[in-house]
Design a protein around this motif. Structure first.
Motif, short mmCIF file in Angstrom:
data_model
loop_
_atom_site.label_atom_id
_atom_site.label_comp_id
_atom_site.label_asym_id
_atom_site.label_seq_id
_atom_site.Cartn_x
_atom_site.Cartn_y
_atom_site.Cartn_z
N ALA A 282 8.62 -12.35 -0.12
CA ALA A 282 8.62 -10.75 -0.19
C ALA A 282 7.30 -10.36 -0.88
CB ALA A 282 9.68 -10.06 -0.91
N ILE A 283 6.49 -9.54 -0.41
CA ILE A 283 5.09 -9.20 -0.73
C ILE A 283 5.14 -7.50 -1.37
CG2 ILE A 283 3.97 -10.98 0.34
CD1 ILE A 283 3.23 -8.97 2.57
N SER A 284 4.06 -7.27 -2.41
CA SER A 284 3.92 -6.21 -2.91
C SER A 284 2.98 -5.44 -1.92
CB SER A 284 3.46 -6.10 -4.32
OG SER A 284 2.15 -6.77 -4.35
N MET A 285 2.96 -4.38 -2.31
CA MET A 285 1.96 -3.34 -1.55
C MET A 285 0.57 -3.63 -1.68
SD MET A 285 2.11 0.90 -1.89
CE MET A 285 0.45 0.68 -2.50
N SER A 286 0.38 -4.08 -3.00
CA SER A 286 -1.17 -4.59 -3.23
C SER A 286 -1.33 -5.93 -2.36
CB SER A 286 -1.49 -4.50 -4.76
OG SER A 286 -0.61 -5.65 -5.39
N ASP A 287 -0.31 -6.65 -2.37
CA ASP A 287 -0.74 -7.94 -1.60
C ASP A 287 -1.03 -7.57 -0.20
OD1 ASP A 287 0.24 -9.57 -3.64
OD2 ASP A 287 2.14 -9.68 -3.03
N ILE A 288 -0.51 -6.66 0.25
CA ILE A 288 -0.80 -6.30 1.65
C ILE A 288 -2.13 -5.55 1.84
CG2 ILE A 288 -0.09 -4.57 3.43
CD1 ILE A 288 2.73 -4.64 2.50
N GLU A 289 -2.51 -4.91 0.85
CA GLU A 289 -3.66 -4.19 0.79
C GLU A 289 -4.76 -5.37 0.78
OE1 GLU A 289 -4.24 -1.84 -2.86
OE2 GLU A 289 -6.30 -0.92 -2.03
N LYS A 290 -4.67 -6.32 -0.08
CA LYS A 290 -5.48 -7.55 -0.17
C LYS A 290 -5.45 -8.21 1.24
CE LYS A 290 -4.94 -7.98 -5.18
NZ LYS A 290 -3.73 -8.21 -5.74
N GLY A 291 -4.37 -8.36 1.79
CA GLY A 291 -4.36 -8.96 3.09
C GLY A 291 -4.95 -8.31 4.27
#
Lengths: 138, 138
Positions: A33-42
């Motif tokens: 599971a990933i966080s919002m900021s993980d997605i932002e970085k991705g």
DNA sequence: CCAATAATGCAATACCATTGCATTGGTTAA
DNA sequence: TTAACCAATGCAATGGTATTGCATTATTGG
């Protein structure tokens, strides 16, 4: 590939916009599971607020579920195919690895029944197991 | 009364300052877990930062434990008498009432063993049950 | 009683969730 | 084809909470 992604969005009645396809593709690639900021970085192009609203939309439509793993930072992961909007409440176990800080869904491990004191009626269960994950044990 | 409070602090090697006595007394009065801002409201004189650090101290010394009940706002409750600093990790169930928004410790209801996939070793369990509490059921 | 140490309070910082509003983009109806 | 509408997006701003630095005050030990 892309077709499958769009179909998955369509099956949850979500308009397949470019941003939503990107976010869903990213989620499909994860095994944790990933966080919002993980997605932002991705994602190169994406605006934080758009991702925030995209995730809210996904969550409301039963495409993903939100996990509070005790870190205070919400994590998101895809629901299993057949979960409905109202019944997708994390009835499985989540595992937080103290070493790599990743959060895993363990959908095959259901939470056993808990006996509660008289008068307490449960609606939703959320079990976080913390420890060391497969990778980090080695 | 006050003597008991001071003894409880002393037994955890915490200096019994005025502020700490006040906070502990407030915690002793609760039958549910409370947040930092609850404590701030409950005490006339107190500064938010001091409460913050007081709670950190209490937590480090095994006097209270912190509960992440899924709201994102940490709640605090007294540990049972015999819990040690390193082993006081919430091995019991917490109940969050969707109606009155209170969080209860259910120390008598231990979490059953969970079977995990190979390679995953658990260190800590955290089970949040959400639903309706005794009071709100009536 | 004095010096050293711990605790406190104020100020400031940082981070994250959330909302308002204006703009864009795509779809439908005339 | 164009006009109008609705959904989605992006920017700016807000609000709440955790957290740290530093100067002051209280407490403890010699």
């Amino acid at each position: 590939m892309k077709l499958q992604v769009e179909q998955r969005l369509a099956s949850k009645k979500i308009n397949p916009t470019a941003m939503r396809i990107l976010v869903l593709e990213l989620l499909l690639q994860q095994n944790s599971a990933i966080s919002m900021s993980d997605i932002e970085k991705g994602l190169e192009t994406a605006d934080r607020i758009t991702i925030y609203r995209t995730l809210k939309t996904f969550e409301q439509n039963g495409l993903i579920h939100c996990i509070e793993d005790g870190t205070g930072i919400p994590k998101y992961a895809l629901c299993v195919e057949d979960c409905t909007t109202h019944e997708h409440h994390d009835m499985h176990v989540h595992f937080y690895c103290n070493s790599c800080k990743e959060t895993f869904c363990l959908p095959d491990h259901r939470i056993p029944d808990i006996s509660l004191p008289a008068g307490f009626s449960p609606a939703e269960l959320n079990l976080i197991v913390k420890g060391t994950c497969e990778k980090c044990t080695q």
